[in-house]
Scaffold this motif. Structure first.
Motif, PDB file in Angstrom:
ATOM      1  N   TYR A  46       0.830  -1.210   0.000  1.00 19.37           N
ATOM      2  CA  TYR A  46       0.000   0.000   0.000  1.00 19.37           C
ATOM      3  C   TYR A  46       0.865   1.260   0.000  1.00 19.37           C
ATOM      4  O   TYR A  46       0.558   2.247  -0.674  1.00 19.37           O
ATOM      5  N   GLY A  47       1.956   1.233   0.769  1.00 20.48           N
ATOM      6  CA  GLY A  47       2.831   2.399   0.811  1.00 20.48           C
ATOM      7  C   GLY A  47       3.458   2.703  -0.535  1.00 20.48           C
ATOM      8  O   GLY A  47       3.471   3.852  -0.987  1.00 20.48           O
ATOM      9  N   LEU A  48       3.961   1.674  -1.205  1.00 21.89           N
ATOM     10  CA  LEU A  48       4.558   1.874  -2.528  1.00 21.89           C
ATOM     11  C   LEU A  48       3.517   2.301  -3.550  1.00 21.89           C
ATOM     12  O   LEU A  48       3.807   3.108  -4.440  1.00 21.89           O
ATOM     13  N   SER A  49       2.294   1.780  -3.423  1.00 22.09           N
ATOM     14  CA  SER A  49       1.236   2.156  -4.375  1.00 22.09           C
ATOM     15  C   SER A  49       0.894   3.628  -4.239  1.00 22.09           C
ATOM     16  O   SER A  49       0.812   4.364  -5.230  1.00 22.09           O
ATOM     17  N   PHE A  50       0.689   4.083  -3.000  1.00 17.56           N
ATOM     18  CA  PHE A  50       0.352   5.501  -2.795  1.00 17.56           C
ATOM     19  C   PHE A  50       1.516   6.400  -3.190  1.00 17.56           C
ATOM     20  O   PHE A  50       1.316   7.486  -3.751  1.00 17.56           O
ATOM     21  N   LEU A  51       2.747   5.973  -2.900  1.00 12.45           N
ATOM     22  CA  LEU A  51       3.915   6.777  -3.268  1.00 12.45           C
ATOM     23  C   LEU A  51       4.042   6.878  -4.783  1.00 12.45           C
ATOM     24  O   LEU A  51       4.301   7.964  -5.334  1.00 12.45           O
ATOM     25  N   SER A  52       3.833   5.763  -5.492  1.00 16.02           N
ATOM     26  CA  SER A  52       3.913   5.774  -6.958  1.00 16.02           C
ATOM     27  C   SER A  52       2.823   6.644  -7.559  1.00 16.02           C
ATOM     28  O   SER A  52       3.073   7.425  -8.491  1.00 16.02           O
ATOM     29  N   ALA A  53       1.593   6.529  -7.025  1.00 15.61           N
ATOM     30  CA  ALA A  53       0.494   7.356  -7.543  1.00 15.61           C
ATOM     31  C   ALA A  53       0.767   8.834  -7.297  1.00 15.61           C
ATOM     32  O   ALA A  53       0.512   9.678  -8.163  1.00 15.61           O
ATOM     33  N   LEU A 111       3.721  10.339  -6.998  1.00 12.70           N
ATOM     34  CA  LEU A 111       4.775  10.802  -7.906  1.00 12.70           C
ATOM     35  C   LEU A 111       4.241  10.970  -9.324  1.00 12.70           C
ATOM     36  O   LEU A 111       4.610  11.909 -10.035  1.00 12.70           O
ATOM     37  N   PHE A 112       3.355  10.065  -9.743  1.00 12.16           N
ATOM     38  CA  PHE A 112       2.775  10.167 -11.087  1.00 12.16           C
ATOM     39  C   PHE A 112       1.909  11.423 -11.224  1.00 12.16           C
ATOM     40  O   PHE A 112       2.000  12.143 -12.218  1.00 12.16           O
ATOM     41  N   LEU A 113       1.092  11.697 -10.215  1.00  9.67           N
ATOM     42  CA  LEU A 113       0.235  12.883 -10.268  1.00  9.67           C
ATOM     43  C   LEU A 113       1.049  14.166 -10.128  1.00  9.67           C
ATOM     44  O   LEU A 113       0.598  15.238 -10.526  1.00  9.67           O
ATOM     45  N   PHE A 114       2.242  14.077  -9.550  1.00 12.07           N
ATOM     46  CA  PHE A 114       3.109  15.238  -9.371  1.00 12.07           C
ATOM     47  C   PHE A 114       3.789  15.656 -10.678  1.00 12.07           C
ATOM     48  O   PHE A 114       4.287  16.779 -10.793  1.00 12.07           O
TER      49      PHE A 114
END
Length: 210
Positions: A29-36, A38-41
């Motif tokens: 979950y942590g990696l998923s939220f971090l990846s999302a 960064l993508f939205l950033f």
């Protein structure tokens, strides 16, 4: 015959340390939220560009296109279970189709605003003139595809939203199955055009920004 020992360790024994399954879930979950995140950033990186046009046009259009992409891809992803008759997601699909329409309009309108700057002449630093002179494939392949493919999303989202709201739950009836199938295919096509538009747009911006 096997005998259990009193001090044996099993999953039923309370432990002060988190189990491996808990650690794996938290990590995923942590990696998923971090990846999302960064993508939205990604569109905000335009704010660091030295060109004032790229800073504001690129950031605003990038945010609009990114939000439209996320919603359209999620909607297109749910079109497949809906095609198989998953009626419980029908209210969610109506809401997502509505927001896909609004975000498609936002992405296209901000894109047309940026496109005016893109078509400026070489004397004013227009990206189109520079691409035609230095990288013709960037203009005639990537940009031409970008221009036309993303425009398909607006009429398709309008049509899908109207059909889903107009038919309501009756779209799952057997007599309306062809309409449901056509709508789901259109939602999947919207997802395809949105992803292709994002990739081609980023490709053009990487070659020559505004």
């Amino acid at each position: 015959m096997q005998h259990s020992t009193p001090d044996s360790t099993t999953d039923l024994v309370p432990s002060e340390f988190p189990r491996q399954l808990d650690i794996a879930q938290v990590t995923i979950y942590g990696l998923s939220f971090l990846s999302a995140g960064l993508f939205l950033f990604l569109p905000l990186v335009n704010l660091l560009h030295p060109s004032p046009w790229q800073r504001w046009m690129g950031a605003i259009h990038g945010m609009g296109a990114m939000l439209a992409l996320v919603v359209m891809v999620y909607t297109g992803h749910l079109a497949f279970p809906l095609m198989r008759g998953a009626g419980k997601i029908l209210p969610q699909m109506r809401t997502l189709a509505f927001w896909s329409t609004l975000l498609s309009f936002l992405a296209i309108s901000t894109g047309n605003w940026a496109y005016m700057r893109y078509r400026a002449s070489a004397d004013f630093g227009g990206a189109r003139a520079w691409l035609k002179e230095n990288s013709p494939l960037g203009q005639y392949v990537l940009m031409e595809y970008h221009e036309f493919s993303v425009l398909f999303t607006l009429p398709l989202t309008v049509a899908c939203a109207w059909i889903l709201w107009n038919y309501g739950d009756s779209i799952l009836d057997k007599k309306n199955r062809p309409v449901l199938t056509a709508t789901c295919v259109a939602l999947a096509a919207i997802m395809f055009f949105a992803m292709g538009g994002m990739v081609s747009g980023l490709g053009v911006a990487k070659i020559r920004a505004l």
